[in-house]
Design a protein around this motif. Structure first.
Motif, short mmCIF file in Angstrom:
data_model
loop_
_atom_site.label_atom_id
_atom_site.label_comp_id
_atom_site.label_asym_id
_atom_site.label_seq_id
_atom_site.Cartn_x
_atom_site.Cartn_y
_atom_site.Cartn_z
N GLU A 70 -5.54 13.00 37.80
CA GLU A 70 -4.54 12.13 37.74
C GLU A 70 -4.09 11.45 38.88
O GLU A 70 -3.61 10.37 39.26
N ARG A 71 -4.15 12.38 39.97
CA ARG A 71 -3.98 11.88 41.44
C ARG A 71 -4.94 11.06 41.99
O ARG A 71 -4.88 10.38 43.06
N ASP A 73 -6.06 8.45 40.15
CA ASP A 73 -6.15 7.19 39.16
C ASP A 73 -6.70 5.93 39.86
O ASP A 73 -6.38 5.77 41.00
N ASP A 75 -5.05 3.36 39.93
CA ASP A 75 -4.07 2.57 40.42
C ASP A 75 -3.54 3.19 41.75
O ASP A 75 -2.46 2.90 42.34
N VAL A 76 -3.87 4.27 42.01
CA VAL A 76 -3.43 5.10 43.14
C VAL A 76 -4.19 4.62 44.35
O VAL A 76 -5.36 4.64 44.24
N TYR A 77 -3.56 4.27 45.50
CA TYR A 77 -4.20 3.80 46.82
C TYR A 77 -4.80 5.05 47.35
O TYR A 77 -4.49 6.26 47.42
N ASP A 80 -3.44 7.59 49.65
CA ASP A 80 -2.55 8.60 48.97
C ASP A 80 -3.15 9.55 48.03
O ASP A 80 -2.74 10.43 47.50
N MET A 81 -4.65 9.52 47.91
CA MET A 81 -5.29 10.58 47.37
C MET A 81 -5.63 11.82 47.95
O MET A 81 -5.79 11.69 49.43
#
Length: 528
Positions: A70-71, A73, A75-77, A80-81
């Motif tokens: 989920e980290r 995803d 929609d996550v930049y 930031d992963m």
């Protein structure tokens, strides 16, 4: 009258009391003391303990990766992963994998390890490593979005080669069915990469995409079920290959537990298993002296991705002295491949074609080709040619070089089924090493034959290829040059060094396994 033994006891020939439990240990055959059952179980467990520990450690890596999905995803930049954690887990799984060749050789020598039990454990543990990714988000991968769209288009009786995702999204196709599918697709359509290009996937893969859509429309896990079924069949075919060339089937672990194979096809959900399946079948049919069936399987592989055409000379070389067989096999491959690829050709190959873009421009994660291209660009630039011409020249030379390698390794008569496998292995290995695009999932092409030829230079790629994902960490920070000129070398240089050492130590790669022979005079109507 001789003395009678007391009630509840037995008397030996000398009248001694041998009643169980009377202080005497149980005596087995030939007077040897037998090992208690509990101790036998402990000894058996110790024999299999390295295999249990290896599987548990690899499963832990994949479970941790699945828990992080989920980290990653959409929609996550990317910045930031937790990309370093991803790389660390995959490299850790790869390093653990590197102990397998030693474990396999030890298991072959140890008579206490039953191959059937170990093979069962290998299959079940590898299956668990794959199933853990069901329901997860593909990590740093979005190719599956196009698979789902292509499957929907094909399942509705339309050609995925006529309109790009961008045209479908904009409603510019003038087709009501495509307009409906655009609405159904939702975010899937918006997330397709290179949306201005039509699909790059040949018709065999389109049939598989459509089947997944038929099972469950727009479902990634339906697609994964299909991939898992293909992978299980591949595993079985590899076991058959190993048995045919006289190698223990437990060596399938080098494919079935390969961390790159597991991540790229069961988390990222890449479609290359659809190529690997018919290629594996074609090799198996060839070494079992069924040339026409092998040619048909190879044509299906070409219909899934074009590169298997390079294997045609290797798989048909044993029948060079049987012209009718060669002509029939060539006709089967040519006609079937042409029929499968006809939709691509009929749709046209212009600048919006994914096939044209892939063949002329795609380039990623390459080391050898980048160096060679740099040399060619220098020469063509000195001659005043445009850089685009130099890039095409570099690709043409590499393509010609691959063809030359294929012809060179097939210049002599094929002596054994194992040699057919070895030549196919060399062909695919050369393709992998020389290609302008060296994505981690392309390693799967070679992994199907790795159990037969566990060369250290190719085995180590299971631990170094995950460094490919460092690119995303660096790209998010505008540091891609570090990847191109540093990380790429870290991926490929260890492989090249070990391959050179292996080739020096064993130039033909066949010195120890050449006992199995081909039929003397393979002719039509004989072996097939």
């Amino acid at each position: 009258m001789p003395n009678a033994a007391p009630l509840g006891t037995t008397a030996g020939v000398d009248g001694a009391n041998t009643r169980p439990g009377a202080g005497c240990r149980h005596v087995g055959p030939a007077g040897k003391k037998s090992v208690p059952l509990q101790r036998q179980l402990v000894q058996k467990l110790i024999l299999y303990l390295p295999w249990l520990a290896t599987a548990a450690a690899m499963f832990a890596c994949f479970s941790a990766l699945a828990a992080l999905h989920e980290r990653f995803d959409y929609d996550v930049y990317v910045i930031d992963m937790p990309v370093p954690v991803l790389v660390a887990l995959l490299v850790a799984a790869g390093v653990i994998f590197l102990v397998l060749p030693r474990l396999l050789r030890s298991a072959e020598r140890n008579t206490g390890i039953k191959p059937v039990y170990l093979l069962t454990w290998i299959v079940l543990a590898g299956l668990a490593m794959r199933v853990v990714f069901f329901g997860t988000q593909p990590i740093l991968e979005d190719d599956y979005n196009r698979y789902l769209l292509d499957g929907a288009v094909t399942a509705n009786g339309l050609s995925p080669y006529e309109h790009s995702p961008e045209a479908i999204f904009d409603g510019a196709t003038g087709n009501a069915t495509l307009d409906r599918l655009a609405t159904e697709a939702g975010a899937i359509l918006e997330r397709i990469n290179y949306p201005g290009l039509t699909t790059v996937y040949p018709p065999v893969t389109q049939a598989a995409f459509a089947l997944a859509h038929w099972l469950a429309p727009w479902s990634l896990d339906a697609w994964r079920i299909l991939l898992l079924a293909c992978d299980l069949i591949i595993c079985g075919l590899i076991v058959c290959l190993l048995q045919t060339i006289g190698r223990s089937p437990i060596w399938v672990a080098l494919y079935w537990w390969n961390p790159v194979v597991i991540k790229e096809f069961h988390n990222s959900a890449h479609m290359d298993l659809l190529v690997m399946l018919p290629v594996t079948a074609a090799v198996l049919l060839a070494i079992r002296a069924r040339p026409v069936s092998s040619a048909a399987a190879l044509a299906i592989g070409i219909g899934a991705k074009l590169w298997p055409v390079l294997l045609f000379p290797t798989l048909l070389r044993p029948w060079l002295s049987a012209p009718r067989t060669i002509i029939l096999a060539a006709a089967v491959t040519g006609l079937l491949a042409a029929a499968l690829l006809a939709p691509v050709i009929l749709a046209g190959l212009d600048q919006t074609s994914g096939f044209v873009a892939y063949g002329s421009r795609w380039q990623a994660n390459d080391a050898l080709f980048r160096f060679f291209e740099w040399i060619v660009l220098g020469v063509t630039g000195f001659l005043g040619a445009d850089p685009s011409v130099g890039k095409l020249v570099a690709r043409a030379i590499v393509g010609a070089g691959l063809c030359a390698i294929v012809l060179y390794i097939n210049r002599t008569e094929t002596r054994s089924p194992r040699e057919i496998c070895y030549r196919a292995f060399v062909t695919i290995g050369a393709l992998l090493l020389m290609s302008p695009t060296q994505f981690p999932w392309y390693y799967g092409w070679l992994a199907i034959l790795l159990p037969m030829f566990p060369m250290r230079g190719f085995v180590i790629l299971a631990a170094t290829l995950p460094l490919y994902y460092v690119y995303f960490y660096l790209a998010a920070r505008d540091m891609t040059d570090i990847f191109r000129y540093g990380v790429v070398l870290a991926i490929w240089l260890p492989a090249w060094v070990l391959l050179i050492i292996d080739c020096i130590n064993d130039r033909n790669g066949l010195s120890t396994h050449n006992r199995d022979r081909l039929p003397e005079n393979p002719v039509p109507g004989g072996p097939e």
